[in-house]
Design a protein around this motif. Structure first.
Motif, PDB file in Angstrom:
ATOM      1  N   THR A 255      66.379  56.172  27.102  1.00 53.45           N
ATOM      2  CA  THR A 255      64.963  56.520  27.007  1.00 53.45           C
ATOM      3  C   THR A 255      64.375  56.768  28.393  1.00 53.45           C
ATOM      4  OG1 THR A 255      64.699  55.261  24.964  1.00 53.45           O
ATOM      5  CG2 THR A 255      62.702  55.746  26.203  1.00 53.45           C
ATOM      6  N   PHE A 256      64.732  55.914  29.353  1.00 54.39           N
ATOM      7  CA  PHE A 256      64.276  56.125  30.723  1.00 54.39           C
ATOM      8  C   PHE A 256      64.748  57.473  31.258  1.00 54.39           C
ATOM      9  CE2 PHE A 256      66.078  55.905  35.064  1.00 54.39           C
ATOM     10  CZ  PHE A 256      64.909  56.084  35.778  1.00 54.39           C
ATOM     11  N   ALA A 257      66.010  57.805  31.026  1.00 52.28           N
ATOM     12  CA  ALA A 257      66.553  59.080  31.512  1.00 52.28           C
ATOM     13  C   ALA A 257      65.798  60.259  30.901  1.00 52.28           C
ATOM     14  CB  ALA A 257      68.043  59.167  31.199  1.00 52.28           C
ATOM     15  N   CYS A 258      65.472  60.156  29.629  1.00 53.95           N
ATOM     16  CA  CYS A 258      64.720  61.207  28.946  1.00 53.95           C
ATOM     17  C   CYS A 258      63.318  61.343  29.545  1.00 53.95           C
ATOM     18  CB  CYS A 258      64.649  60.898  27.459  1.00 53.95           C
ATOM     19  SG  CYS A 258      63.693  62.088  26.509  1.00 53.95           S
ATOM     20  N   CYS A 259      62.661  60.213  29.756  1.00 51.13           N
ATOM     21  CA  CYS A 259      61.304  60.241  30.322  1.00 51.13           C
ATOM     22  C   CYS A 259      61.317  60.780  31.750  1.00 51.13           C
ATOM     23  CB  CYS A 259      60.697  58.845  30.295  1.00 51.13           C
ATOM     24  SG  CYS A 259      60.314  58.228  28.642  1.00 51.13           S
TER      25      CYS A 259
ATOM     26  N   THR B 136      69.008  44.104  35.367  1.00 48.50           N
ATOM     27  CA  THR B 136      70.343  44.711  35.339  1.00 48.50           C
ATOM     28  C   THR B 136      70.942  45.001  36.704  1.00 48.50           C
ATOM     29  OG1 THR B 136      69.511  46.995  35.329  1.00 48.50           O
ATOM     30  CG2 THR B 136      69.656  45.868  33.192  1.00 48.50           C
ATOM     31  N   GLY B 137      70.098  45.193  37.735  1.00 48.14           N
ATOM     32  CA  GLY B 137      70.600  45.577  39.044  1.00 48.14           C
ATOM     33  C   GLY B 137      71.048  47.023  39.127  1.00 48.14           C
ATOM     34  N   ARG B 138      70.744  47.809  38.116  1.00 48.63           N
ATOM     35  CA  ARG B 138      71.199  49.205  38.106  1.00 48.63           C
ATOM     36  C   ARG B 138      70.371  50.038  39.075  1.00 48.63           C
ATOM     37  NH1 ARG B 138      73.626  50.700  32.281  1.00 48.63           N
ATOM     38  NH2 ARG B 138      73.576  52.767  33.274  1.00 48.63           N
ATOM     39  N   ARG B 139      71.068  50.780  39.946  1.00 51.28           N
ATOM     40  CA  ARG B 139      70.407  51.460  41.049  1.00 51.28           C
ATOM     41  C   ARG B 139      69.523  52.618  40.606  1.00 51.28           C
ATOM     42  NH1 ARG B 139      70.388  48.517  45.626  1.00 51.28           N
ATOM     43  NH2 ARG B 139      70.047  50.446  46.786  1.00 51.28           N
ATOM     44  N   GLU B 140      69.796  53.215  39.432  1.00 55.04           N
ATOM     45  CA  GLU B 140      68.945  54.336  39.028  1.00 55.04           C
ATOM     46  C   GLU B 140      67.507  53.913  38.814  1.00 55.04           C
ATOM     47  OE1 GLU B 140      71.245  53.539  35.043  1.00 55.04           O
ATOM     48  OE2 GLU B 140      71.466  53.069  37.188  1.00 55.04           O
ATOM     49  N   PHE B 141      67.318  52.663  38.397  1.00 58.69           N
ATOM     50  CA  PHE B 141      65.957  52.166  38.210  1.00 58.69           C
ATOM     51  C   PHE B 141      65.257  51.985  39.554  1.00 58.69           C
ATOM     52  CE2 PHE B 141      68.001  50.244  34.294  1.00 58.69           C
ATOM     53  CZ  PHE B 141      67.473  51.184  33.422  1.00 58.69           C
TER      54      PHE B 141
END
Length: 446
Positions: free
Chosen positions: A266-270, A297-302
């Motif tokens: 959903t984030f990628a879509c937004c 999560t520590g995920r870098r895309e965020f």
């Protein structure tokens, strides 16, 4: 303002214009109506002149102390003085305004006109629940029983007024104009964060089901339960509010929370839709959602999106540009070259500071000191703007007949004294985050 017409000359002082909350156009229209004169006749036989004037307020006591005003209020300095905590002072004033204006049933006024001494009949459920949320957060920060109880009473009132079961296990916040995704998401978030959340668990679970039902693989989220023709409106706001609720529900391990994969897709879509038509309204809500998801999560895309989006936002904050910008407008967010992004507004500045507080915290966590310093400076400047708009003393409320209705609240703009709940709620939420994270920004004048 000076109006000259057929030998008649009238002058309207700056303080009178501000106290009555009238624009130049409204003053002229009133003048023409009183004289039964058309625009064409005035153009032929009349003239207009604008003039500046220094403004002083005399105390009226024996000492007759004079206080200089700028556009009806004392100027707030670019940087705080030693010992001054602008976030704390801002929060304290707003909280007192909310407590003073909360009814026994828990209602807060949506909009108040100080010049008329009247409450507006307008309303907006999203902004009402934002007040419930920000007041509850302050109650927790202060460990203050009075504020906690006020927030619970306000939340209960708002749910009783707006919450509806719309079938299939779903709940929505229903207003005269329809039912919005953003309203359901903010109401759910207000319950989720409330110390009294157990009292409202049935409503929370139904609101969560409602938000989940509007998830869309192509758009991220649909934005209206009904009417169908409004679906898509306010996407920049509502998609971020819904994603923030999802992120916080997942962080708390709620059984109705989406999966991490749903949040990521959903984030990628937004984000993709945002890049197609960028809008600053998208930034603060999605910043808060992505900061929460990064912490979980520590995920870098965020983290990457938070930093990139807020870097882009900084260019819209006014300080000493354009040259000659009046000093009472310094620190607000407005780009006159891109008016399609909307007019300057206290609520907008407060919302952007909410996101910037999370962005600054995140930048510090990952060791990006240059970005942290840039965000700190923006926050300091934004706090200066909000304090300028806040009714702080008798000096900026000299014309207000019912001062308890405005003290601590924020004017919409330096030249619009209307008080709105979202201006107060966003500013309070931003102050709480700044205080919570111990940011104490002081870089406004650099």
């Amino acid at each position: 303002m000076e109006i000259a017409y057929r030998g008649e000359v009238l002058r309207f002082s700056p303080t009178w214009i501000l106290a009555t909350n009238r624009s130049f156009r409204r003053i002229l229209d009133r003048f023409l109506k009183q004289r039964n004169t058309s625009d064409a006749d005035f153009t032929a036989y009349g003239s207009l002149r604008a003039f500046s004037a220094r403004q002083f307020l005399l105390s009226g006591d024996d000492e007759a102390v004079a206080t200089e005003l700028f556009r009806g209020a004392p100027l707030v300095s670019p940087s705080p003085t030693i010992g001054e905590d602008r976030a704390d002072d801002l929060a304290q004033g707003i909280a007192q305004w909310m407590l003073d204006n909360l009814s026994n049933e828990g209602e807060l006024p949506y909009k108040y006109w100080p010049s008329r001494g009247m409450v507006s009949p307008a309303d907006n459920a999203i902004r009402q629940f934002l007040a419930s949320l920000s007041l509850a957060r302050l109650g927790e920060l202060r460990s203050n029983a009075e504020i906690r109880e006020a927030a619970r009473r306000n939340l209960r009132f708002n749910l009783k007024r707006y919450f509806r079961n719309i079938g299939e296990g779903r709940g929505a916040i229903v207003e005269r104009t329809g039912a919005k995704l953003g309203a359901a998401a903010l109401a759910a978030l207000a319950i989720l964060e409330s110390p009294a959340s157990a009292e409202f668990l049935p409503e929370l679970e139904m609101l969560a089901a409602g938000v989940n039902s509007l998830a869309d693989k192509d758009r991220g989220f649909r934005t209206f339960f009904f009417p169908p023709e409004r679906d898509g409106d306010n996407w920049n706001f509502y998609s971020g509010e819904a994603l923030l609720f999802w992120a916080e529900a997942m962080r708390r391990g709620a059984r109705y929370a989406p999966t991490l994969e749903q949040c990521v897709s959903t984030f990628a879509c937004c984000r993709r839709r945002h890049y197609q038509a960028r809008n600053p309204a998208f930034v603060p809500w999605h910043t808060q959602a992505c900061a929460s998801l990064f912490n979980r999560t520590g995920r870098r895309e965020f983290a990457g999106f938070v930093l990139e989006a807020n870097d882009w936002l900084l260019s819209m904050q006014q300080w000493d540009r354009p040259k000659g910008l009046p000093p009472d407008l310094w620190g607000r967010f407005y780009d006159p070259q891109r008016p399609e992004f909307g007019p300057p507004h206290a609520a907008s500045t407060g919302a952007y500071l909410e996101g910037l507080a999370d962005a600054m915290t995140l930048a510090r966590e990952i060791g990006d000191e240059a970005r942290a310093a840039a965000y700190e400076r923006a926050i300091a400047r934004g706090l200066r703007s909000l304090r300028q708009l806040q009714f702080r003393s008798q000096h900026d409320a000299f014309y207000v007949s019912r001062r308890e209705r405005v003290m601590g609240a924020l004017r919409t703009e330096a030249y619009d004294n209307a008080v709105r709940i979202d201006s107060a709620a966003h500013a309070l939420a931003a102050s709480v985050k700044i205080l919570q994270h111990g940011l104490q920004p002081r870089g406004g004048n650099t």
